[in-house]
Design a protein around this motif. Sequence first.
Motif, PDB file in Angstrom:
ATOM      1  N   ALA A  54     -34.976 -14.980  20.305  1.00 12.37           N
ATOM      2  CA  ALA A  54     -36.385 -15.338  20.153  1.00 12.37           C
ATOM      3  C   ALA A  54     -37.194 -14.168  19.596  1.00 12.37           C
ATOM      4  O   ALA A  54     -38.058 -14.354  18.741  1.00 12.37           O
ATOM      5  N   GLN A  55     -36.915 -12.944  20.082  1.00 12.36           N
ATOM      6  CA  GLN A  55     -37.724 -11.787  19.694  1.00 12.36           C
ATOM      7  C   GLN A  55     -36.905 -10.513  19.824  1.00 12.36           C
ATOM      8  O   GLN A  55     -36.053 -10.403  20.710  1.00 12.36           O
ATOM      9  N   VAL A  56     -37.177  -9.553  18.942  1.00 14.45           N
ATOM     10  CA  VAL A  56     -36.544  -8.233  19.010  1.00 14.45           C
ATOM     11  C   VAL A  56     -37.637  -7.177  18.962  1.00 14.45           C
ATOM     12  O   VAL A  56     -38.519  -7.229  18.108  1.00 14.45           O
ATOM     13  N   ARG A  57     -37.595  -6.254  19.903  1.00 13.19           N
ATOM     14  CA  ARG A  57     -38.495  -5.102  19.896  1.00 13.19           C
ATOM     15  C   ARG A  57     -37.635  -3.851  19.842  1.00 13.19           C
ATOM     16  O   ARG A  57     -36.621  -3.773  20.530  1.00 13.19           O
ATOM     17  N   VAL A  58     -38.039  -2.878  19.038  1.00 12.99           N
ATOM     18  CA  VAL A  58     -37.242  -1.677  18.828  1.00 12.99           C
ATOM     19  C   VAL A  58     -38.073  -0.461  19.219  1.00 12.99           C
ATOM     20  O   VAL A  58     -39.273  -0.399  18.944  1.00 12.99           O
ATOM     21  N   THR A  59     -37.412   0.500  19.871  1.00 14.83           N
ATOM     22  CA  THR A  59     -38.086   1.735  20.258  1.00 14.83           C
ATOM     23  C   THR A  59     -37.150   2.913  20.030  1.00 14.83           C
ATOM     24  O   THR A  59     -35.933   2.760  20.067  1.00 14.83           O
ATOM     25  N   LYS A  66     -33.643  21.461  25.357  1.00 14.68           N
ATOM     26  CA  LYS A  66     -32.999  22.278  26.384  1.00 14.68           C
ATOM     27  C   LYS A  66     -33.378  23.731  26.171  1.00 14.68           C
ATOM     28  O   LYS A  66     -33.415  24.204  25.047  1.00 14.68           O
ATOM     29  N   GLY A  67     -33.632  24.408  27.241  1.00 13.40           N
ATOM     30  CA  GLY A  67     -33.936  25.826  27.151  1.00 13.40           C
ATOM     31  C   GLY A  67     -32.828  26.620  27.816  1.00 13.40           C
ATOM     32  O   GLY A  67     -31.743  26.112  28.071  1.00 13.40           O
ATOM     33  N   GLY A  68     -33.097  27.867  28.100  1.00 14.36           N
ATOM     34  CA  GLY A  68     -32.118  28.676  28.807  1.00 14.36           C
ATOM     35  C   GLY A  68     -31.249  29.479  27.863  1.00 14.36           C
ATOM     36  O   GLY A  68     -31.650  29.850  26.763  1.00 14.36           O
ATOM     37  N   LYS A  69     -30.010  29.734  28.296  1.00 19.89           N
ATOM     38  CA  LYS A  69     -29.097  30.594  27.552  1.00 19.89           C
ATOM     39  C   LYS A  69     -28.695  29.987  26.204  1.00 19.89           C
ATOM     40  O   LYS A  69     -28.570  30.694  25.214  1.00 19.89           O
ATOM     41  N   ASN A  70     -28.447  28.679  26.190  1.00 20.78           N
ATOM     42  CA  ASN A  70     -28.057  27.997  24.956  1.00 20.78           C
ATOM     43  C   ASN A  70     -29.095  26.933  24.608  1.00 20.78           C
ATOM     44  O   ASN A  70     -28.894  25.760  24.903  1.00 20.78           O
ATOM     45  N   PRO A  71     -30.213  27.328  23.985  1.00 25.93           N
ATOM     46  CA  PRO A  71     -31.250  26.332  23.681  1.00 25.93           C
ATOM     47  C   PRO A  71     -30.771  25.335  22.631  1.00 25.93           C
ATOM     48  O   PRO A  71     -29.921  25.641  21.797  1.00 25.93           O
ATOM     49  N   GLY A  72     -31.313  24.141  22.719  1.00 24.32           N
ATOM     50  CA  GLY A  72     -30.942  23.103  21.771  1.00 24.32           C
ATOM     51  C   GLY A  72     -31.744  21.851  22.040  1.00 24.32           C
ATOM     52  O   GLY A  72     -32.765  21.877  22.734  1.00 24.32           O
ATOM     53  N   ARG A  73     -31.264  20.763  21.485  1.00 25.61           N
ATOM     54  CA  ARG A  73     -31.964  19.503  21.639  1.00 25.61           C
ATOM     55  C   ARG A  73     -30.967  18.364  21.606  1.00 25.61           C
ATOM     56  O   ARG A  73     -30.034  18.361  20.797  1.00 25.61           O
ATOM     57  N   ARG A  74     -31.170  17.376  22.464  1.00 24.35           N
ATOM     58  CA  ARG A  74     -30.324  16.185  22.457  1.00 24.35           C
ATOM     59  C   ARG A  74     -30.739  15.273  21.307  1.00 24.35           C
ATOM     60  O   ARG A  74     -31.856  15.336  20.814  1.00 24.35           O
ATOM     61  N   SER A  75     -29.822  14.391  20.917  1.00 25.63           N
ATOM     62  CA  SER A  75     -30.092  13.471  19.816  1.00 25.63           C
ATOM     63  C   SER A  75     -31.104  12.410  20.226  1.00 25.63           C
ATOM     64  O   SER A  75     -31.181  12.030  21.392  1.00 25.63           O
ATOM     65  N   ASP A  76     -31.850  11.917  19.254  1.00 31.48           N
ATOM     66  CA  ASP A  76     -32.732  10.774  19.484  1.00 31.48           C
ATOM     67  C   ASP A  76     -31.882   9.524  19.661  1.00 31.48           C
ATOM     68  O   ASP A  76     -30.788   9.416  19.102  1.00 31.48           O
ATOM     69  N   VAL A  77     -32.398   8.558  20.436  1.00 30.48           N
ATOM     70  CA  VAL A  77     -31.678   7.305  20.695  1.00 30.48           C
ATOM     71  C   VAL A  77     -32.596   6.149  20.342  1.00 30.48           C
ATOM     72  O   VAL A  77     -33.760   6.124  20.737  1.00 30.48           O
ATOM     73  N   LYS A  78     -32.078   5.178  19.602  1.00 29.22           N
ATOM     74  CA  LYS A  78     -32.851   3.989  19.256  1.00 29.22           C
ATOM     75  C   LYS A  78     -32.340   2.837  20.108  1.00 29.22           C
ATOM     76  O   LYS A  78     -31.132   2.605  20.198  1.00 29.22           O
ATOM     77  N   LYS A  79     -33.275   2.123  20.747  1.00 27.66           N
ATOM     78  CA  LYS A  79     -32.915   0.989  21.591  1.00 27.66           C
ATOM     79  C   LYS A  79     -33.614  -0.266  21.090  1.00 27.66           C
ATOM     80  O   LYS A  79     -34.718  -0.200  20.559  1.00 27.66           O
ATOM     81  N   ALA A  80     -32.949  -1.409  21.292  1.00 24.20           N
ATOM     82  CA  ALA A  80     -33.522  -2.692  20.912  1.00 24.20           C
ATOM     83  C   ALA A  80     -33.582  -3.577  22.147  1.00 24.20           C
ATOM     84  O   ALA A  80     -32.589  -3.730  22.859  1.00 24.20           O
TER      85      ALA A  80
END
Length: 96
Positions: A54-59, A66-80
């Motif tokens: 009937a309907q699809v919504r996407v976000t 992340k900080g600390g000794k090994n700074p970084g970033r997690r991947s973005d996630v797309k959900k429907a």
Amino acid sequence: MTGDIYGVLLAPHISEKGTRLAEKHRQFVFRVRKDATKASVKAAVEKFFKVEVAQVRVTVLKGKSKGGKNPGRRSDVKKAYVALKPGFDIQFGTGQ
């Protein structure tokens, strides 16, 4: 986006909120590819599960930093969020 309709859906997103939506509103949550559109998600769900959507919504959920000794970033996630028409349901494996 490639023509592979089955490659659009990556996995069902199982959570308390998703379970509550499924029980009350026949709405299911899936992790999808980052380049997926509403139309491609609808087509993939209808073909794979043999239901009517009937309907699809996407976000898009932005990845945490992340900080600390090994700074970084997690991947973005797309959900429907996929709402089904009355009379249709999706049953995921129950382990039986």
